[in-house]
Design an enzyme around this catalytic site. Structure first.
Site, short mmCIF file in Angstrom:
data_model
loop_
_atom_site.label_atom_id
_atom_site.label_comp_id
_atom_site.label_asym_id
_atom_site.label_seq_id
_atom_site.Cartn_x
_atom_site.Cartn_y
_atom_site.Cartn_z
N LYS A 158 0.87 -1.19 0.00
CA LYS A 158 0.00 0.00 0.00
C LYS A 158 0.89 1.23 0.00
O LYS A 158 2.01 1.19 0.52
CB LYS A 158 -0.86 0.02 1.27
CG LYS A 158 -2.11 0.86 1.12
CD LYS A 158 -3.24 0.06 0.50
CE LYS A 158 -4.43 0.91 0.16
NZ LYS A 158 -5.57 0.07 -0.26
N ASP A 168 -6.86 4.22 -4.64
CA ASP A 168 -7.55 4.08 -3.35
C ASP A 168 -8.19 5.45 -3.12
O ASP A 168 -8.47 6.17 -4.10
CB ASP A 168 -6.56 3.69 -2.24
CG ASP A 168 -7.26 3.23 -0.96
OD1 ASP A 168 -7.72 2.08 -0.91
OD2 ASP A 168 -7.36 4.02 0.00
#
Ligand code: NDP
Ligand code: 2IT
Length: 449
Positions: A130, A170
């Site tokens: 991430k 995201d």
């Protein structure tokens, strides 16, 4: 040998306090998984011998960098950028990039940790990662977003690649930002390759990637309801968020005959007693695409109720789908939902329920499904985008939709297999154990250097 973290740390709390100090969201995510997988490790000599748990709670690598960029007025601003390459045992690191002022190492470590399990559940060869920045895109011009993306990729490009790490979107990183990031990568490296997913169709994107997370949430919801001899048709759905995941969850829910009565954003929520439909959702999509726009005007336009500064947990509905952000659903919200008769909580966002809210659900007669299982459809279609890029061919929308449905069914089956006790499916436990086993087995097989 009984499982312990290391000779000097007999409790997980002490361990995290020393090696992940000041990272509450990361502690929360680890604690939640640990409860379920401790007995699995305790019963497996190979996992203990390979010390998989300690290796799993430390990211393999964190890349931190400065992102200097120029505003339209000519000022130079500096943000912090990160990529957490959490675990690469089953494939290249894979996971989104988030631009939000709340981004910090704790948030990205929790997201990378969760992603490792989620990606394993999809059955596709993807490790967990991430990244992101504390950049706030709200109110920024298109040119400023582009300059920021260029600067971000300037720092990141040497750490990613199709066989290394493949980021995607995201929060606040959608098709526009992925386009700018991809363009920057291509200009800097001279390479056209599948280094990002969530691309637009003309340059290697996959059909249905935009819709995949939300549609996948509802495919998963459908399996949950079927497993409980129930159906979505006619049910009232409480949805939070008004971004990619919330909108596409709502879209598929309407198609399945559900009545979506709410959406929310960081300013408040709307309650639409008549239910949303495709016309209203199209309006939300267009309106929320404007930088800094809130949902408030929806109320006037469609005769709904706007409540500023609050989340929709006081509403009465059957299925609750938190689709905005982490820890948005707290203990008080959980109790209100229970009191009002909610039957299912299915997480579209990553870790939207606080630990206390989860305890409330665990003690009650309510079905709870965690984000790492329910929202895996987005990264699953990202995995299919990678395959299409490798083949230099694209599959059609129906083919991708069929694969997405299959994958969500497979995840539901894994949760059922690993999480059923006394005829009841514990989806958290099932997802944690099924995801863990796959990653742990790969780690054991690969040894250490
Ligand atoms: P978007 O940026 O498209 O939308 C985010 C939504 O959440 C917006 O409505 C935003 O409100 C709201 N929001 C953000 N932060 C807060 C906050 N602190 N408090 C209240 N509301 C907030 O993001 P996505 O829809 O892509 O992501 C939503 C969630 O789903 C995240 O948890 C993400 O990690 C997760 N997820 C996303 C996937 C994807 O494919 N995109 C895949 C799997 C999970 P506002 O407009 O006011 O900022
Ligand atoms: O949380 C997530 O699964 C995502 N943001 C999507 C990640 C991806 O690589 O598609």
């Amino acid at each position: 040998m009984s499982f312990s973290l290391s000779p000097n740390h007999d409790s997980l709390e002490a361990y995290l306090k020393q090696f992940a100090a000041g990272e509450p969201e990361f502690h929360q995510a680890v604690n939640e998984v640990m409860e379920d997988i401790k007995p699995v490790i305790d019963n497996n000599e190979a996992y203990k011998q390979a010390n998989v748990f300690e290796r799993l709670v430390n990211p393999e690598r964190i890349i931190k960098f400065q992102v200097p960029w120029q505003t339209d007025a000519g000022d130079i601003r500096v943000n912090r950028g990160y990529r957490v390459q959490f675990n690469g045992a089953i494939g290249p690191y894979k996971g989104g990039i988030r631009f939000h002022p709340t981004v910090n190492q704790s948030i990205l470590k929790f997201l990378g940790f969760e992603q490792t399990f989620k990606n394993a559940l999809t059955g596709l060869p993807m490790g967990g990662g991430k990244g992101g920045s504390d950049f706030d895109p709200s109110g920024r011009s298109d040119a400023e977003i582009m300059r920021f993306c260029n600067a971000f990729m300037q720092a990141l490009h040497s750490h990613i690649g199709p066989d290394i790490d493949v980021p995607a979107g995201d929060i606040n990183v959608g098709a526009r930002e992925i386009g700018y990031l991809f363009g920057a990568y291509r200009r800097i490296t001279g390479r056209f390759q599948g280094v990002l997913t969530g691309k637009a169709l003309p340059y290697g994107g996959s059909p249905l990637r935009t819709e995949a997370t939300g549609y996948g949430v509802m495919y998963f919801a459908q399996h949950i309801l079927e497993a409980h001899d129930d159906s979505i048709d006619g049910k009232a759905l409480i949805i939070s968020g008004a971004g990619n995941v919330a909108i596409h969850t709502a879209e598929k829910a309407c198609e399945m005959g559900g009545k979506v009565i709410s959406l929310s954003d960081s300013s408040g929520f709307i309650y639409d007693a008549d239910g949303l439909d495709s016309e209203k959702l199209d309006w939300v999509k267009t309106h929320k695409a404007k930088s800094g726009a809130t949902l408030e005007p929806y109320a006037k336009k469609f005769g709904a109720k706007w409540t500023p500064g609050k989340a929709p947990w006081g509403l009465t509905g059957d299925i609750v789908l938190p689709c905005a952000t982490q820890n948005e659903l707290d203990e008080e919200g959980a109790k209100q939902l229970l009191k009002n008769g909610a039957k299912y909580v299915i997480e579209g966002a990553n870790m939207p329920s606080t630990a206390d809210a989860k305890s409330v659900f665990a003690d009650a007669d309510i079905v709870f499904a965690p984000g790492k299982a329910a929202n895996a459809g987005g990264v699953a279609v990202s995995g299919l985008e990678i395959s299409q890029n490798r083949k230099r061919q694209s599959d059609d929308r129906d083919e991708i939709d069929a694969r997405l449905r299959e994958i969500m069914e497979h995840i539901h089956e894994s949760c059922r297999e690993e999480g059923t006790r006394d005829g009841k499916i514990n989806y958290s436990k099932g997802a944690n154990i099924a995801g863990f086993r796959k990653v742990a087995d790969a780690m054991v097989a690969q040894g250490v250097g």
